[in-house]
Design a protein around this motif. Structure first.
Motif, PDB file in Angstrom:
ATOM      1  N   UNK A  41       0.829  -1.206   0.000  1.00  0.00           N
ATOM      2  CA  UNK A  41       0.000   0.000   0.000  1.00  0.00           C
ATOM      3  C   UNK A  41       0.859   1.250   0.000  1.00  0.00           C
ATOM      4  N   UNK A  42       0.806   1.989  -1.057  1.00  0.00           N
ATOM      5  CA  UNK A  42       1.459   3.299  -1.100  1.00  0.00           C
ATOM      6  C   UNK A  42       2.948   3.299  -0.819  1.00  0.00           C
ATOM      7  N   UNK A  43       3.673   2.351  -1.390  1.00  0.00           N
ATOM      8  CA  UNK A  43       5.131   2.335  -1.187  1.00  0.00           C
ATOM      9  C   UNK A  43       5.794   3.370  -2.098  1.00  0.00           C
ATOM     10  N   UNK A  44       6.701   4.139  -1.534  1.00  0.00           N
ATOM     11  CA  UNK A  44       7.506   5.067  -2.336  1.00  0.00           C
ATOM     12  C   UNK A  44       8.940   5.041  -1.823  1.00  0.00           C
ATOM     13  N   UNK A  45       9.870   4.832  -2.714  1.00  0.00           N
ATOM     14  CA  UNK A  45      11.294   4.928  -2.345  1.00  0.00           C
ATOM     15  C   UNK A  45      12.131   4.946  -3.618  1.00  0.00           C
ATOM     16  N   UNK A  46      13.397   5.262  -3.439  1.00  0.00           N
ATOM     17  CA  UNK A  46      14.330   5.239  -4.572  1.00  0.00           C
ATOM     18  C   UNK A  46      15.577   4.485  -4.140  1.00  0.00           C
ATOM     19  N   UNK A  47      16.214   3.833  -5.088  1.00  0.00           N
ATOM     20  CA  UNK A  47      17.492   3.175  -4.790  1.00  0.00           C
ATOM     21  C   UNK A  47      18.515   3.689  -5.805  1.00  0.00           C
ATOM     22  N   UNK A  48      19.591   4.246  -5.291  1.00  0.00           N
ATOM     23  CA  UNK A  48      20.617   4.816  -6.160  1.00  0.00           C
ATOM     24  C   UNK A  48      21.568   3.722  -6.647  1.00  0.00           C
ATOM     25  N   UNK A  49      22.247   3.958  -7.774  1.00  0.00           N
ATOM     26  CA  UNK A  49      23.186   2.948  -8.279  1.00  0.00           C
ATOM     27  C   UNK A  49      24.210   2.566  -7.206  1.00  0.00           C
ATOM     28  N   UNK A  50      24.441   1.283  -7.063  1.00  0.00           N
ATOM     29  CA  UNK A  50      25.457   0.799  -6.132  1.00  0.00           C
ATOM     30  C   UNK A  50      24.993   0.661  -4.688  1.00  0.00           C
ATOM     31  N   UNK A  51      23.762   1.114  -4.401  1.00  0.00           N
ATOM     32  CA  UNK A  51      23.267   1.006  -3.029  1.00  0.00           C
ATOM     33  C   UNK A  51      22.884  -0.439  -2.693  1.00  0.00           C
ATOM     34  N   UNK A  52      23.077  -0.822  -1.446  1.00  0.00           N
ATOM     35  CA  UNK A  52      22.577  -2.123  -0.983  1.00  0.00           C
ATOM     36  C   UNK A  52      21.520  -1.820   0.080  1.00  0.00           C
ATOM     37  N   UNK A  53      20.292  -2.169  -0.228  1.00  0.00           N
ATOM     38  CA  UNK A  53      19.197  -1.809   0.669  1.00  0.00           C
ATOM     39  C   UNK A  53      18.560  -3.061   1.249  1.00  0.00           C
ATOM     40  N   UNK A  54      18.477  -3.107   2.549  1.00  0.00           N
ATOM     41  CA  UNK A  54      17.793  -4.225   3.210  1.00  0.00           C
ATOM     42  C   UNK A  54      16.304  -3.938   3.238  1.00  0.00           C
ATOM     43  N   UNK A  55      15.532  -4.917   2.860  1.00  0.00           N
ATOM     44  CA  UNK A  55      14.087  -4.744   2.797  1.00  0.00           C
ATOM     45  C   UNK A  55      13.515  -5.680   3.865  1.00  0.00           C
ATOM     46  N   UNK A  56      13.094  -5.083   4.967  1.00  0.00           N
ATOM     47  CA  UNK A  56      12.752  -5.913   6.125  1.00  0.00           C
ATOM     48  C   UNK A  56      11.267  -5.872   6.444  1.00  0.00           C
ATOM     49  N   UNK A  57      10.799  -6.951   6.977  1.00  0.00           N
ATOM     50  CA  UNK A  57       9.403  -7.014   7.387  1.00  0.00           C
ATOM     51  C   UNK A  57       9.074  -8.435   7.771  1.00  0.00           C
TER      52      UNK A  57
END
Lengths: 340, 262
Positions: A41-57
């Motif tokens: 529901x209504x997710x908004x985000x950006x990931x920049x080149x080379x970033x490592x993002x943990x997606x938790x839940x």
């Protein structure tokens, strides 16, 4: 330009419902009732080149649904997303050739065939020039140390070996964006560490951006500077991993070493552990420094540390339903917004 | 589109190398083929012990049909059925995701992912039966007939592939479709006889619903001097139509799978 741009992404599933019992089963044959489940529901985000993002839940938070939308497997119900400039669900070849999806609980190598044969099939599908293919294969096989396994059929490999082979297969085309859904699930601690180290190394070498879900906090701690925490399909937190405890944890722990092992400690906070003179007390985050000062004033203290609770505990607290609303409110008042 | 032949070649090569490891399957298949052929020939012999002519077909003409039936059955079990059954399984278990995230046509990838090359024994046996039968026919076989046979046989194989895929695509809606293989193999047995021996309603069924007429009877007609230009055109038209319908159904199925329609 960001590798991943997500705006107000939403996914609603329509699931059939029926009550228990024969009567309900018969009724559902001619009149099927459905219920709408809002997975995301209504997710908004950006990931920049080379970033490592943990997606938790927690389970059912909407992590896999989001990754499936971003890798082109699912259409969203509303909102927009662009990965490497493409709308993922159009599944354009240019897009599919530059990203990869690894799901820890699913096999994409051919079960009966030797691992090298599956690699060969990927070479044909991704149309990787022979020289590039061999260089990538040798480098990855070397990094993950699976040289002696690649001639064995996949079904003869252990879970950990298979995962390593899966990862090599998924990276042969040198993707710029990697979606990793529980890549270390079910593996023993050593193997988890091996894969984690590899992913970090690959990210450094290739500059690929990574979005990773994992139930193992060690994966997240080792790889991700930034985390996005979702619950019930909504973002609870998006920001630096180090800031998560500040935002979400309502308490800190104070560990003191007292000269008097039997000193009365009423009124400081909740005593979590006491081992002779060494005492661990949980205090509200905002009271931490005041309580520490009081302890120093009122007792003979040889050592004192103030810490955030372990990340596992923080996350667990966020996800336990009762606290979720409070955590959400806390986070929202801090308005983390979307990083990047 | 340039990469597709490369993909098919690679899948074929890898699949063949894999199956070559299991040579005992070759002998099992050979025995199975010969037993099936023996039964088919015995039944024809039995039928013709009572009559000289079955709906206008002589014994050797019927043997041509048996040959085409065996040959095409081999093609189906070698190239079509394995991938289709795998596809049903992939859809049910969600592993179809891996096909969709590959930068190639998903229908093509799904259709070439598994082969069973030892089933090609049936293709060889079928071809041999056709050769023996044609050699014993009174009518000669001109190059035009041979060409028409080759063309209609390829069209027949394409038709059967489309038919299989159409049914398999049903797995996008009805998750459990394993019974289809049994059902198809059962119905395929009916193709051992020329469709003209069946009552009219069945003939229509075997032409339009389960395209055995175009797949088996029509190529056999080419070899027995029965095929006219109109029928070749009809076969071409039917194949084109079923290819288009299959592609359409495939896209609908994909839309359902990824929830575009939800």
């Amino acid at each position: 330009m960001a590798d991943v741009v997500v705006d107000d992404l939403e996914r609603v599933f329509r699931v059939p419902v029926r009550e228990a019992g024969l009567g309900a089963a018969v009724r559902s044959l001619y009149r099927r009732e459905h219920r709408e489940v809002r997975a995301v529901e209504g997710l908004s985000f950006r990931i920049e080149p080379g970033e490592v993002v943990g997606f938790l839940g927690p389970n059912g938070a909407g992590k896999t649904t989001t990754l499936k939308m971003l890798s082109g497997l699912l259409h969203p119900s509303a909102g927009s997303a662009r990965v490497l400039g493409h709308e993922p669900w159009r599944r354009e070849r240019e897009f599919l050739s530059r990203m990869t999806l690894v799901m820890g609980n699913r096999n994409q190598l051919q079960w009966d065939l030797p691992v090298v044969d599956s690699f060969e099939m990927n070479r044909a599908i991704f149309r990787i020039p022979r020289a590039h293919f061999e260089a990538a294969r040798d480098e990855l096989v070397d990094l993950l140390e699976i040289g002696d396994l690649v001639t064995k059929p996949v079904r003869n490999l252990s879970l950990g070996e298979r995962m390593k082979a899966e990862i090599v297969g998924a990276l042969l085309h040198r993707p710029q964006v990697m979606f990793l859904d529980e890549p270390t699930i079910g593996l023993d601690v050593t193997m988890q560490k091996r894969i984690r180290t590899f992913l970090g190394e690959y990210n450094r070498r290739s500059g690929a951006s990574v979005m990773l879900t994992s139930h193992y906090m060690a994966d997240v701690l080792a790889l991700c500077e930034r985390v996005i925490v979702i619950h019930h399909g909504r973002i609870l937190y998006d920001g630096a991993l180090s800031g998560l405890a500040d935002r979400v944890a309502a308490s800190k722990t104070i560990t003191v070493r007292l000269a008097d092992a039997h000193a009365a400690l009423d009124g400081y906070g909740r005593v979590l552990a006491r081992d002779g003179g060494r005492v661990t007390i949980e205090v509200p985050r905002t009271d931490a420094s005041r309580v520490a000062a009081r302890l120093l004033n009122e007792h003979e203290v040889s050592d004192l540390t103030i810490e955030d609770p372990p990340l596992e505990d923080v996350i667990e607290r966020v996800f336990s339903d009762g606290d979720a609303a409070a955590a959400s409110a806390a986070v929202r008042s801090g308005s983390p917004g979307s990083a990047g | 589109m340039g990469r597709e032949p490369g993909i098919v070649r690679t899948y074929l090569r890898v699949g063949t190398l894999f199956e070559l490891q299991y040579r005992v399957n070759f002998f099992l298949q050979l025995v199975q083929s010969l037993v099936a052929l023996g039964t088919a020939v015995a039944v024809i012999a039995l039928v013709f012990s009572y009559t000289d002519d079955l709906a206008g077909w002589s014994p050797y003409e019927l043997l041509v049909i048996v040959g085409v039936h065996v040959l095409l059955g081999g093609v189906i079990r070698a190239f079509i059925q394995p991938s289709m059954q795998r596809l049903m399984e992939d859809i049910r278990e969600g592993t179809f995701d891996h096909v969709l995230v590959k930068p190639a046509d998903a229908q093509l990838l799904a259709s070439v992912q598994q082969f069973s090359i030892w089933q090609l024994v049936d293709v060889v046996v079928g071809a041999a039966v056709i050769a023996v039968a044609v050699a014993n026919l009174d009518t000669g076989l001109g190059p035009l007939d041979a060409g028409a046979f080759a063309l209609t046989l390829v069209l027949g194989a394409v038709t059967i592939y489309c038919f299989w895929l159409l049914i398999t695509v049903g797995a996008f809606w009805i998750v459990r479709m394993e019974f289809v293989a049994e059902l198809f193999n059962g119905l395929y047995q009916a193709g051992r006889w020329p469709v003209t021996i069946y009552p009219a309603w069945l003939q229509i069924g075997f032409t339009v619903l389960i395209p055995l007429a175009f797949a088996i009877t029509v190529p056999a007609e080419a070899l027995t001097g029965r095929l006219g230009g109109t029928m070749v055109l009809a076969a071409l038209g039917f194949t084109a139509a079923i290819v288009a319908v299959t592609r359409w159904a495939w896209r609908r199925g994909l839309r359902r799978y990824d929830g575009a329609s939800a």
